[in-house]
Write an enzyme that holds these catalytic residues in place. Structure first.
Site, PDB file in Angstrom:
ATOM      1  N   ASP A 111      37.876  38.216  39.218  1.00  0.00           N
ATOM      2  CA  ASP A 111      37.580  39.576  38.718  1.00  0.00           C
ATOM      3  C   ASP A 111      38.625  40.272  38.319  1.00  0.00           C
ATOM      4  O   ASP A 111      39.496  39.984  37.155  1.00  0.00           O
ATOM      5  CB  ASP A 111      36.863  40.253  40.014  1.00  0.00           C
ATOM      6  CG  ASP A 111      36.535  41.766  40.005  1.00  0.00           C
ATOM      7  OD1 ASP A 111      35.110  41.783  39.628  1.00  0.00           O
ATOM      8  OD2 ASP A 111      37.089  42.605  40.239  1.00  0.00           O
ATOM      9  N   SER A 112      39.772  40.853  39.360  1.00  0.00           N
ATOM     10  CA  SER A 112      40.995  41.520  39.007  1.00  0.00           C
ATOM     11  C   SER A 112      42.046  40.464  38.451  1.00  0.00           C
ATOM     12  O   SER A 112      42.990  40.582  37.804  1.00  0.00           O
ATOM     13  CB  SER A 112      41.465  42.353  39.969  1.00  0.00           C
ATOM     14  OG  SER A 112      41.928  41.910  40.936  1.00  0.00           O
ATOM     15  N   GLY A 113      42.025  39.460  39.325  1.00  0.00           N
ATOM     16  CA  GLY A 113      42.747  38.254  39.273  1.00  0.00           C
ATOM     17  C   GLY A 113      43.846  38.340  40.535  1.00  0.00           C
ATOM     18  O   GLY A 113      44.484  37.345  40.563  1.00  0.00           O
ATOM     19  N   THR A 115      43.372  37.999  43.653  1.00  0.00           N
ATOM     20  CA  THR A 115      43.238  36.824  44.634  1.00  0.00           C
ATOM     21  C   THR A 115      43.868  35.555  44.199  1.00  0.00           C
ATOM     22  O   THR A 115      44.672  35.020  45.095  1.00  0.00           O
ATOM     23  CB  THR A 115      41.672  36.786  44.994  1.00  0.00           C
ATOM     24  OG1 THR A 115      41.080  38.038  45.365  1.00  0.00           O
ATOM     25  CG2 THR A 115      41.479  35.576  46.262  1.00  0.00           C
TER      26      THR A 115
HETATM   27  P1  IMP Z   1      39.690  39.392  42.500  1.00  0.00           P
HETATM   28  O1  IMP Z   1      39.543  40.989  41.962  1.00  0.00           O
HETATM   29  O2  IMP Z   1      39.911  38.632  41.188  1.00  0.00           O
HETATM   30  O3  IMP Z   1      40.850  39.545  43.429  1.00  0.00           O
HETATM   31  O4  IMP Z   1      38.457  39.042  43.371  1.00  0.00           O
HETATM   32  C1  IMP Z   1      37.959  39.664  44.358  1.00  0.00           C
HETATM   33  C2  IMP Z   1      36.797  39.191  44.774  1.00  0.00           C
HETATM   34  O5  IMP Z   1      35.857  40.140  44.862  1.00  0.00           O
HETATM   35  C3  IMP Z   1      36.278  37.784  44.788  1.00  0.00           C
HETATM   36  O6  IMP Z   1      36.934  36.744  45.170  1.00  0.00           O
HETATM   37  C4  IMP Z   1      34.877  37.714  44.828  1.00  0.00           C
HETATM   38  O7  IMP Z   1      34.794  37.615  46.633  1.00  0.00           O
HETATM   39  C5  IMP Z   1      34.647  39.606  45.007  1.00  0.00           C
HETATM   40  N1  IMP Z   1      33.748  39.760  43.743  1.00  0.00           N
HETATM   41  C6  IMP Z   1      34.232  40.299  42.647  1.00  0.00           C
HETATM   42  N2  IMP Z   1      33.182  40.494  41.786  1.00  0.00           N
HETATM   43  C7  IMP Z   1      31.893  40.017  42.417  1.00  0.00           C
HETATM   44  C8  IMP Z   1      30.556  40.070  42.201  1.00  0.00           C
HETATM   45  O8  IMP Z   1      30.173  40.754  40.965  1.00  0.00           O
HETATM   46  N3  IMP Z   1      29.598  39.986  43.237  1.00  0.00           N
HETATM   47  C9  IMP Z   1      30.160  39.293  44.303  1.00  0.00           C
HETATM   48  N4  IMP Z   1      31.527  39.331  44.753  1.00  0.00           N
HETATM   49  C10 IMP Z   1      32.374  39.677  43.869  1.00  0.00           C
END
Ligand code: IMP
Ligand code: MG
Length: 185
Positions: A111-113, A115
């Site tokens: 998503d944002s990257g 994690t």
């Molecule tokens: P990040 O923003 O890339 O760090 O992602 C954060 C976390 O948000 C991901 O690992 C997912 O667990 C959760 N996430 C982001 N988008 C979705 C979605 O559409 N459905 C369910 N979980 C999501």
């Protein structure tokens, strides 16, 4: 004989990726992973990010022919807004010592990257031989930090999806397909 499909839950808009498409793509990703790591000397350590990756991990590893070890971590991102601000905290570490090993992070969605950026940096600091990533879904429109993904399942639009490990407030995590949620009013 036609397939019997149970009706969609009322809070779901549509199925984005069905079971057959998922099975086909996961076996393709596993073939890419088998090829990439075919010459490694010690087992590849796959590290799944709980809880979202558990079904993807289970399907992926059953196609692997290279020596491998399955492990998991749990992180807290202080909710989606927290993750967007880059706040990531390790809640449960791996059982394996990653030092000196090839590591493949297995994640549900990019998503944002934040994690994955946090995990890649943290694992590299442990003296790993390599750190790569296998991510089931990607939302390119939402990226905030560039993250290098080696094995990517599907690109999806900026909608909230559930199923195949992904949840909305713990709902719909075990659906066998990926579905788009109807946003709450
Ligand atoms: P990040 O923003 O890339 O760090 O992602 C954060 C976390 O948000 C991901 O690992 C997912 O667990 C959760 N996430 C982001 N988008 C979705 C979605 O559409 N459905 C369910 N979980 C999501
Ligand atoms: Mg996740």
């Amino acid at each position: 004989m036609s397939e019997i499909i149970p009706p969609l839950s009322k809070d779901l808009k549509r199925v984005l990726i069905n079971e057959d498409a998922i099975a086909k793509r996961v076996s393709e990703l596993a073939a890419e992973i088998n090829e990439k790591y075919k010459d490694i000397e010690e087992p590849l350590i796959l590290v799944g990010v709980l809880k979202g990756s558990f079904i993807f991990m289970a399907d992926l590893v059953r196609h692997l022919t290279i020596p491998h070890v399955v492990d998991f971590i749990a992180i807290s991102s202080y909710g989606r807004k927290g993750a967007e601000r880059g706040e990531v905290r390790l809640l449960m570490d791996t059982r394996e010592n990653l030092s000196g090993h090839h590591v493949l992070i297995v994640e549900d969605i990019l998503d944002s990257g934040n994690t994955l950026n946090y995990l890649i940096t943290a694992f590299k600091a442990r003296g790993t031989k390599s750190v790569e990533t296998a991510v089931f879904l990607d939302k390119p429109e939402r990226h905030q930090i560039p993250v290098d993904i080696q094995f990517m399942g599907f690109e999806i639009p900026d909608v909230w999806v559930v199923g195949y490990g992904l949840d909305y407030k713990e709902r719909h995590r075990t659906l066998p397909y990926i579905a788009e949620m109807i946003p709450e009013k």
